[in-house]
Design an enzyme around this catalytic site. Structure first.
Site, PDB file in Angstrom:
ATOM      1  CG  ASP A 178     116.542  51.994  78.299  1.00 48.78           C
ATOM      2  OD1 ASP A 178     115.712  52.925  78.251  1.00 48.78           O
ATOM      3  OD2 ASP A 178     116.759  51.345  79.344  1.00 48.78           O
TER       4      ASP A 178
ATOM      5  CG  ASP B 151     106.201  49.187  79.025  1.00 50.04           C
ATOM      6  OD1 ASP B 151     105.315  48.732  78.305  1.00 50.04           O
ATOM      7  OD2 ASP B 151     106.416  48.753  80.166  1.00 50.04           O
TER       8      ASP B 151
END
Lengths: 127, 194
Positions: B110, B113
């Site tokens: 998803d 980072d």
């Protein structure tokens, strides 16, 4: 290097120790302040200003600098980083600013660290 | 929030200051990615692997946007916390049920980072000798990136802000919002006071 390693360094700031702990958890090799980059020399060739990034990730060939200073107090560090990029353009360096460190600490469940970053204590010393 | 939703999300929506990506924009991009995957993996019977839990929303929609035969599996890894770090390093808490040796694997995530978790998982999967291993990420927060990871498919760039919804959580909440929105600062600034 890991926190249990006898060579484990003494960190200047708790945010650095927390960052090292996150790297250890994910198996990322790191070195603490392994290299100092001269930024300015006097007429005799002596280094009068230098910059020492907090971390080096050898597998990524990446230097990391953490700063917990408020933006209005980090002018000197920002200037040094700009100067370093001018003198050493081949060096990869990433700056994690106060808000970004806080984001990471919240993301990784280090709320107790995230709180003090907002406090005045972190304004006293550059790290 | 200025855009209307078909369902009233009550207190969840009231914590959102701004909608970044609408449900319609999400679905359109997911369909585009599904179309690209269908083209690239035609005849390869790819195995899509997701890491729980945030990916389930994206994975469910993506699978239905792919028009070629595929298989799917999930893994779960322990997340970093001060307590977990005392116990050692990251570990698989749910392994794959399907073997991947010789398979064309597409890892679906998803959000990327720092890249730390994804890097760990990819190293683990690569050791199992798939025929190929590529990455499909819906949300890219590149400002925090520590590990450079090639992304074959990418949905959206996200700003370096607290975004939630469509699988993205804050303290396990907000995943079920059908859009991606910014969390009001007052919500996460209270974290140190809890």
């Amino acid at each position: 290097m890991t926190p249990t390693d006898p060579q484990h360094p003494t960190f200047v700031h708790p945010a650095e120790e927390a960052f090292a702990g996150i790297l250890d958890f994910y198996g990322i090799k790191w070195e603490y302040e392994p290299r100092t980059f001269p930024l300015e020399r006097d007429a005799a060739g002596n280094v009068v200003e230098a910059f020492t990034p907090d971390f080096y990730l050898p597998e990524q060939d990446l230097y990391i600098e953490l700063t917990t200073l408020r933006p209005q107090l980090s002018t000197r560090k920002n200037r040094k980083l700009r100067r370093m990029k001018e003198l050493y353009p081949e060096v990869n360096i990433k700056l994690f600013k106060r808000r970004e460190i806080r984001d990471l600490e919240v993301k990784y469940g280090l709320a107790n660290n995230a709180g003090p970053i907002r406090g005045a204590a972190t304004q006293e010393k550059e790290v | 929030m200025t855009r209307s939703l078909a369902v009233d999300y009550g207190e969840l929506a009231s914590d959102i200051s701004e909608i970044l990506i609408s449900p319609e924009e999400l679905q359109q991009r997911v369909v585009e990615i599904g179309r690209a995957i269908s083209h690239d993996y035609a005849g390869k019977n790819p195995l899509l692997i997701g890491v729980l839990k945030g990916v389930v929303f994206f994975m469910a929609d993506l699978l239905r946007a792919i028009t070629v035969p595929i298989e799917v599996d999930f893994i779960a890894v322990s997340s970093y916390s001060p307590e977990a770090s005392q116990r050692g390093v990251v570990r698989l808490v749910k392994d794959l049920e399907l073997p991947i040796v010789g398979r064309h694997v597409l890892f679906v995530e998803d959000v990327i980072d720092t890249g730390l978790t994804l890097n760990y998982i990819l190293r683990n999967l690569q050791a199992r000798q798939p025929a190929s291993l590529e990455v499909c990420v819906l949300f890219d927060k590149s400002e925090h990136r520590l590990i450079d990871i090639p992304l074959k498919y990418k949905g959206f760039d996200l700003p370096n802000r607290f975004a939630v919804g469509y699988g993205l959580d804050y303290r396990e909440r907000y995943r079920n919002l059908p859009f991606v929105g910014l969390l009001k600062p007052a919500v996460f600034q209270n974290v140190a006071k809890d």
